[in-house]
Design a protein around this motif. Structure first.
Motif, PDB file in Angstrom:
ATOM      1  N   MET A   1     -17.111 -10.806  -3.754  1.00 48.53           N
ATOM      2  CA  MET A   1     -16.698 -10.428  -2.390  1.00 48.53           C
ATOM      3  C   MET A   1     -15.247  -9.928  -2.390  1.00 48.53           C
ATOM      4  SD  MET A   1     -17.826 -10.629   0.806  1.00 48.53           S
ATOM      5  CE  MET A   1     -17.378 -10.879   2.495  1.00 48.53           C
ATOM      6  N   THR A   2     -14.361 -10.745  -3.024  1.00 50.23           N
ATOM      7  CA  THR A   2     -12.954 -10.366  -3.089  1.00 50.23           C
ATOM      8  C   THR A   2     -12.805  -9.036  -3.827  1.00 50.23           C
ATOM      9  OG1 THR A   2     -12.539 -12.710  -3.278  1.00 50.23           O
ATOM     10  CG2 THR A   2     -10.662 -11.289  -3.667  1.00 50.23           C
ATOM     11  N   ALA A   3     -13.578  -8.920  -4.938  1.00 45.87           N
ATOM     12  CA  ALA A   3     -13.497  -7.692  -5.736  1.00 45.87           C
ATOM     13  C   ALA A   3     -13.940  -6.492  -4.911  1.00 45.87           C
ATOM     14  CB  ALA A   3     -14.356  -7.835  -6.987  1.00 45.87           C
ATOM     15  N   TRP A   4     -15.016  -6.678  -4.142  1.00 43.19           N
ATOM     16  CA  TRP A   4     -15.517  -5.587  -3.294  1.00 43.19           C
ATOM     17  C   TRP A   4     -14.472  -5.177  -2.269  1.00 43.19           C
ATOM     18  CZ3 TRP A   4     -18.873  -1.879  -2.942  1.00 43.19           C
ATOM     19  CH2 TRP A   4     -20.032  -1.941  -3.743  1.00 43.19           C
ATOM     20  N   LEU A   5     -13.890  -6.162  -1.591  1.00 41.12           N
ATOM     21  CA  LEU A   5     -12.901  -5.862  -0.560  1.00 41.12           C
ATOM     22  C   LEU A   5     -11.671  -5.183  -1.165  1.00 41.12           C
ATOM     23  CD1 LEU A   5     -13.237  -9.099   1.595  1.00 41.12           C
ATOM     24  CD2 LEU A   5     -13.790  -6.781   2.312  1.00 41.12           C
ATOM     25  N   THR A   6     -11.273  -5.649  -2.351  1.00 39.13           N
ATOM     26  CA  THR A   6     -10.114  -5.038  -3.012  1.00 39.13           C
ATOM     27  C   THR A   6     -10.413  -3.576  -3.324  1.00 39.13           C
ATOM     28  OG1 THR A   6      -9.765  -7.178  -4.042  1.00 39.13           O
ATOM     29  CG2 THR A   6      -8.453  -5.370  -4.911  1.00 39.13           C
ATOM     30  N   LYS A   7     -11.637  -3.345  -3.836  1.00 43.41           N
ATOM     31  CA  LYS A   7     -12.033  -1.945  -4.137  1.00 43.41           C
ATOM     32  C   LYS A   7     -11.945  -1.084  -2.872  1.00 43.41           C
ATOM     33  CE  LYS A   7     -16.383   0.475  -4.175  1.00 43.41           C
ATOM     34  NZ  LYS A   7     -16.015   1.821  -4.468  1.00 43.41           N
ATOM     35  N   LEU A   8     -12.477  -1.630  -1.763  1.00 37.63           N
ATOM     36  CA  LEU A   8     -12.486  -0.849  -0.529  1.00 37.63           C
ATOM     37  C   LEU A   8     -11.061  -0.570  -0.046  1.00 37.63           C
ATOM     38  CD1 LEU A   8     -15.520  -2.464   1.349  1.00 37.63           C
ATOM     39  CD2 LEU A   8     -15.421  -0.268   0.156  1.00 37.63           C
ATOM     40  N   VAL A   9     -10.170  -1.584  -0.165  1.00 42.30           N
ATOM     41  CA  VAL A   9      -8.772  -1.386   0.247  1.00 42.30           C
ATOM     42  C   VAL A   9      -8.150  -0.272  -0.597  1.00 42.30           C
ATOM     43  CG1 VAL A   9      -6.478  -2.449   0.246  1.00 42.30           C
ATOM     44  CG2 VAL A   9      -8.429  -3.721   1.145  1.00 42.30           C
ATOM     45  N   LEU A  10      -8.365  -0.359  -1.939  1.00 37.88           N
ATOM     46  CA  LEU A  10      -7.762   0.634  -2.837  1.00 37.88           C
ATOM     47  C   LEU A  10      -8.309   2.029  -2.536  1.00 37.88           C
ATOM     48  CD1 LEU A  10      -7.599  -1.265  -6.249  1.00 37.88           C
ATOM     49  CD2 LEU A  10      -5.688  -0.533  -4.817  1.00 37.88           C
ATOM     50  N   ASP A  11      -9.653   2.091  -2.372  1.00 36.88           N
ATOM     51  CA  ASP A  11     -10.256   3.394  -2.068  1.00 36.88           C
ATOM     52  C   ASP A  11      -9.745   3.927  -0.731  1.00 36.88           C
ATOM     53  OD1 ASP A  11     -11.541   3.547  -4.425  1.00 36.88           O
ATOM     54  OD2 ASP A  11     -13.519   2.912  -3.672  1.00 36.88           O
ATOM     55  N   GLY A  12      -9.570   3.027   0.235  1.00 31.17           N
ATOM     56  CA  GLY A  12      -9.064   3.414   1.545  1.00 31.17           C
ATOM     57  C   GLY A  12      -7.664   4.009   1.415  1.00 31.17           C
ATOM     58  N   LEU A  13      -6.838   3.356   0.587  1.00 23.48           N
ATOM     59  CA  LEU A  13      -5.456   3.822   0.427  1.00 23.48           C
ATOM     60  C   LEU A  13      -5.404   5.174  -0.272  1.00 23.48           C
ATOM     61  CD1 LEU A  13      -3.633   0.496  -0.618  1.00 23.48           C
ATOM     62  CD2 LEU A  13      -3.336   1.797   1.513  1.00 23.48           C
ATOM     63  N   THR A  14      -6.248   5.322  -1.344  1.00 23.07           N
ATOM     64  CA  THR A  14      -6.187   6.574  -2.106  1.00 23.07           C
ATOM     65  C   THR A  14      -6.856   7.717  -1.357  1.00 23.07           C
ATOM     66  OG1 THR A  14      -8.100   5.806  -3.317  1.00 23.07           O
ATOM     67  CG2 THR A  14      -5.990   5.581  -4.433  1.00 23.07           C
ATOM     68  N   SER A  15      -7.812   7.429  -0.435  1.00 22.73           N
ATOM     69  CA  SER A  15      -8.484   8.530   0.279  1.00 22.73           C
ATOM     70  C   SER A  15      -7.881   8.735   1.660  1.00 22.73           C
ATOM     71  CB  SER A  15      -9.982   8.232   0.399  1.00 22.73           C
ATOM     72  OG  SER A  15     -10.143   7.073   1.200  1.00 22.73           O
ATOM     73  N   ALA A  16      -6.690   8.129   1.901  1.00 22.94           N
ATOM     74  CA  ALA A  16      -5.970   8.264   3.171  1.00 22.94           C
ATOM     75  C   ALA A  16      -6.845   7.946   4.373  1.00 22.94           C
ATOM     76  CB  ALA A  16      -5.385   9.677   3.296  1.00 22.94           C
ATOM     77  N   ALA A  17      -7.539   6.824   4.294  1.00 24.03           N
ATOM     78  CA  ALA A  17      -8.367   6.358   5.418  1.00 24.03           C
ATOM     79  C   ALA A  17      -7.451   5.895   6.548  1.00 24.03           C
ATOM     80  CB  ALA A  17      -9.249   5.214   4.950  1.00 24.03           C
ATOM     81  N   PRO A  18      -7.990   5.767   7.837  1.00 28.57           N
ATOM     82  CA  PRO A  18      -7.126   5.315   8.938  1.00 28.57           C
ATOM     83  C   PRO A  18      -6.505   3.947   8.638  1.00 28.57           C
ATOM     84  CG  PRO A  18      -9.308   5.971   9.736  1.00 28.57           C
ATOM     85  CD  PRO A  18      -9.349   6.058   8.262  1.00 28.57           C
ATOM     86  N   ALA A  19      -5.211   3.810   9.049  1.00 22.59           N
ATOM     87  CA  ALA A  19      -4.496   2.559   8.740  1.00 22.59           C
ATOM     88  C   ALA A  19      -5.204   1.345   9.335  1.00 22.59           C
ATOM     89  CB  ALA A  19      -3.073   2.665   9.278  1.00 22.59           C
ATOM     90  N   GLY A  20      -5.795   1.507  10.536  1.00 24.14           N
ATOM     91  CA  GLY A  20      -6.491   0.379  11.194  1.00 24.14           C
ATOM     92  C   GLY A  20      -7.595  -0.177  10.317  1.00 24.14           C
ATOM     93  N   THR A  21      -8.395   0.751   9.709  1.00 22.75           N
ATOM     94  CA  THR A  21      -9.525   0.318   8.862  1.00 22.75           C
ATOM     95  C   THR A  21      -9.018  -0.486   7.673  1.00 22.75           C
ATOM     96  OG1 THR A  21     -10.510   2.439   9.425  1.00 22.75           O
ATOM     97  CG2 THR A  21     -11.607   1.167   7.683  1.00 22.75           C
ATOM     98  N   VAL A  22      -7.946   0.048   7.061  1.00 18.92           N
ATOM     99  CA  VAL A  22      -7.400  -0.640   5.875  1.00 18.92           C
ATOM    100  C   VAL A  22      -6.895  -2.024   6.266  1.00 18.92           C
ATOM    101  CG1 VAL A  22      -5.656  -0.553   4.052  1.00 18.92           C
ATOM    102  CG2 VAL A  22      -6.805   1.547   4.776  1.00 18.92           C
ATOM    103  N   LEU A  23      -6.225  -2.078   7.478  1.00 18.91           N
ATOM    104  CA  LEU A  23      -5.713  -3.378   7.908  1.00 18.91           C
ATOM    105  C   LEU A  23      -6.840  -4.385   8.136  1.00 18.91           C
ATOM    106  CD1 LEU A  23      -2.698  -2.612  10.272  1.00 18.91           C
ATOM    107  CD2 LEU A  23      -2.697  -3.731   8.035  1.00 18.91           C
ATOM    108  N   TRP A  24      -7.943  -3.935   8.727  1.00 19.88           N
ATOM    109  CA  TRP A  24      -9.105  -4.819   8.926  1.00 19.88           C
ATOM    110  C   TRP A  24      -9.624  -5.349   7.586  1.00 19.88           C
ATOM    111  CZ3 TRP A  24     -10.400  -7.557  12.743  1.00 19.88           C
ATOM    112  CH2 TRP A  24     -10.183  -7.143  14.054  1.00 19.88           C
ATOM    113  N   LEU A  25      -9.645  -4.410   6.613  1.00 21.58           N
ATOM    114  CA  LEU A  25     -10.120  -4.827   5.281  1.00 21.58           C
ATOM    115  C   LEU A  25      -9.200  -5.885   4.666  1.00 21.58           C
ATOM    116  CD1 LEU A  25     -11.221  -1.383   3.803  1.00 21.58           C
ATOM    117  CD2 LEU A  25     -12.707  -3.334   4.299  1.00 21.58           C
ATOM    118  N   VAL A  26      -7.869  -5.639   4.872  1.00 26.05           N
ATOM    119  CA  VAL A  26      -6.902  -6.615   4.331  1.00 26.05           C
ATOM    120  C   VAL A  26      -7.092  -7.959   5.021  1.00 26.05           C
ATOM    121  CG1 VAL A  26      -4.440  -7.173   4.154  1.00 26.05           C
ATOM    122  CG2 VAL A  26      -5.236  -4.870   3.633  1.00 26.05           C
ATOM    123  N   ALA A  27      -7.326  -7.947   6.351  1.00 29.09           N
ATOM    124  CA  ALA A  27      -7.535  -9.203   7.086  1.00 29.09           C
ATOM    125  C   ALA A  27      -8.774  -9.913   6.553  1.00 29.09           C
ATOM    126  CB  ALA A  27      -7.692  -8.914   8.577  1.00 29.09           C
ATOM    127  N   ALA A  28      -9.834  -9.141   6.321  1.00 25.85           N
ATOM    128  CA  ALA A  28     -11.070  -9.746   5.793  1.00 25.85           C
ATOM    129  C   ALA A  28     -10.815 -10.387   4.430  1.00 25.85           C
ATOM    130  CB  ALA A  28     -12.163  -8.681   5.680  1.00 25.85           C
TER     131      ALA A  28
END
Ligand SMILES: Nc1ncnc2c1ncn2[C@@H]1O[C@H](COP(=O)(O)OP(=O)(O)OP(=O)(O)O)[C@@H](O)[C@H]1O
Length: 564
Positions: A1-28
């Motif tokens: 789970m942690t690994a999945w969320l970390t991947k999503l955060v990293l992918d979000g950062l590298t693909s310039a996803a909206p900051a809100g989405t990344v923050l939600w992922l970090v909170a999760a």
């Protein structure tokens, strides 16, 4: 789970996803961390508590099983004693078993999570990493089997080490050890035993080290190979940066979880192997055969008969009783005398059915002792053994152990103490009958009081043992094996008079080296080298001028000289 969320955060950062989405992922990610921590602590508590409960239950069952061995043979068998000690170790390590099972569950869940993540990225790599766990499983299972074998092999040396250790810290042995200066010698022996145990364990540890080193190298090879593959795939654009991070986490995770799983499996396996000793003790059949349908044992009315009784302690030992024929009539006092090692105490142990004779029979009003329930038989007998116990308990408890019911009836305890001539001594103790008869523990529950118990003299302990036997009043047969050897002559005379009056009309067997105390017995039996060589009352034996008469005269002369 942690690994999945970390991947999503990293992918979000590298693909310039909206900051809100990344923050939600970090909170999760943060919530997942907190939940995992809380689950870990509660699991830890649950595991420890379950371990304690399992251990307590197993200990109770083990000691209940040893209580079912009604004879003494098992407690004199070194193999059995080794097994018993390992069984106790098995009980002590039952929390390990619970830990193992818990750890196994946790490791399996982690493994499933990481395998899922890895499968998405590379089924081939998943297969490789999992296949690398197989040799680990095989080797660890072998190691745990070997470890259990080493525990069995070092058992005798460990038991000897324990013996020396106990000796060196026992107050009973301390006098002689100090006076004879034997401490150094005993310590050396203890250390030698310990060295032998350590050598066997070191050998085992080195083997473990070699095996685990090889397994770690294999794991590093697989992880390294995987990393190279992932980096190459990322350069080709097949994997994202997040994928590589998750891949690394998943490989490390699968390897860690499978290592944890294998190690928990090995712990559980080892506990199961050690538990074999526990099972062997708990499931061991009776040491002395119990009759399928015990015959009733009525109150003694005619007498006890030994008919051509032959006995030795084991096939390797010499015969101790060689064809003993003896009748102990109901209501009489029979005295058994003879030189050291003649077999008197052995005969007593056979009468209590602590062993069975190899040949011949012992009957109670015609009923063979082997055909009645041991509990019923022992309920009809009271004994003072030559090597009686001194319990580190209160005076009242020391007496009440003869008949536990009397703990609720102090008057019976006092009456027995009175007959054994120890009542006055006990009443003058700091807490009377409730005084602790040892200095090993504090009096009462509070160590702060600083008060430990008192220590009795040898003769006083002997009187207490007599009181313990006398509290079992109304028993059909009373056996006194040297009950007064530690008493001064006046006290001995007085105690015997009281016991005789109290036991008038009951059946008693008395063993003593002081022939003056047995001269009033109805029948005196002289045992020599396991055979009865003379029997009759005092006057008959004196008139016959045999060994008894010679010994009696010798003792009387010695006494006259001492007095005169
Ligand atoms: N548990 C045992 N295992 C093996 N041999 C034993 C055991 N107990 C006693 N013996 C042996 O049996 C023999 C008889 O011992 P026993 O204690 O019956 O003699 P005893 O007549 O009571 O002697 P004493 O007057 O010294 O008390 C001795 O040679 C002793 O070594």
């Amino acid at each position: 789970m942690t690994a999945w969320l970390t991947k999503l955060v990293l992918d979000g950062l590298t693909s310039a996803a909206p900051a809100g989405t990344v923050l939600w992922l970090v909170a999760a990610l943060a919530v997942t961390g907190v939940l995992a921590g809380a689950a870990g602590s509660s699991g830890e508590y649950l595991r420890a508590e379950l371990g304690r409960r399992a251990g307590r239950r197993a200990m109770d069952r083990l000691f209940a099983a040893t209580e079912r061995f009604t004879g003494l043979g098992r407690f004199e068998d070194p193999r059995f004693l080794d097994r018993l000690r390992l069984a106790q170790q098995g009980v002590d390590s039952s929390p390990d078993f619970v830990t193992g099972v818990f750890g196994l569950g946790r490791a399996s869940l982690t493994l499933i999570g990481f395998v899922g993540s890895l499968l998405v990225l590379s089924p081939v790599m998943t297969g490789v990493v999992l296949a690398a766990a197989v040799p680990m499983l095989v080797m660890e299972t072998r190691l745990s089997r070997r470890r259990a074998a080493v525990a069995w092999q070092v058992g005798p040396a460990e038991r000897r080490e324990l013996f020396y250790r106990t000796l060196l810290t026992s107050v009973d042995a301390a006098k002689e050890i100090r006076l004879f200066g034997s401490g150094g010698f005993l310590r050396q022996r203890m250390t030698a035993e310990r060295s032998a145990v350590d050598a066997a364990r070191r050998h085992m540890d080195l083997r473990t080290l070699r095996v685990e080193g090889a397994l770690a190298a294999l794991a590093a090879l697989v992880a390294g190979g995987g990393l190279v593959w992932a980096v190459l795939a990322a350069t080709r654009g097949v994997l994202t940066v997040g994928d590589v991070s998750m891949f690394v986490a998943a490989v490390v995770g699968v390897q860690g979880a499978s290592r944890a799983m294998v190690s928990e499996l090995a712990t559980t396996h080892h506990s199961v192997l050690m538990f074999d000793h526990y099972r062997a003790v708990v499931q061991a059949g009776p040491d002395l055969p119990e009759p399928a349908r015990p015959r009733p044992l009525p109150a003694l009315r005619r007498g006890l008969r030994l008919d051509d009784v032959w006995f030795r302690y084991s096939d390797e030992h010499p015969w101790i009783l060689r064809g003993v024929d003896l009748f102990v009539p109901y209501g009489s006092t029979v005295a058994l005398v003879g030189l050291n090692g003649a077999g008197k105490s052995t005969l007593v142990k056979l009468l209590c059915r602590l062993y069975d004779p190899q040949r011949g029979s012992i009957t109670w009003d015609g009923v063979d002792l082997r055909e009645v329930s041991q509990a019923r038989l022992r309920d009809r007998i009271s004994v003072v053994f030559q090597d009686h116990m001194n319990y580190d308990l209160t005076a009242a408890e020391n007496i009440a152990l003869g008949d536990i019911g009397t703990l609720e009836d102090p008057s019976r305890i006092r009456a027995a103490a009175g007959r054994a001539g120890i009542h006055d001594t006990l009443t003058t103790l700091p807490r009377g009958y409730d005084t602790l008869l040892t200095r090993m523990f504090f009096e009462g529950a509070e160590p702060d009081s600083g008060a430990s118990g008192v220590v009795l003299s040898g003769g006083q302990w002997q009187r207490l043992a007599l009181a313990r036997a006398l509290v079992r009043d109304r028993r059909d047969l009373m056996i006194l094996d040297e009950p007064s050897s530690g008493l001064d002559p006046m006290a001995e005379h007085e105690v015997h008079e009281r016991v005789r009056d109290h036991r008038a009309g009951a059946t008693s067997l008395l063993i003593s080296h002081r022939l003056n105390t047995v001269r009033r017995a109805d029948l005196i039996v002289v045992l020599e080298d396991g055979r009865i060589v003379e029997q009759g009352d005092h006057d008959t034996l004196m008139a016959s001028g045999g060994g008894y008469a010679a010994l009696f005269r010798l003792q009387s002369e010695g006494y006259r000289e001492a007095v005169g």
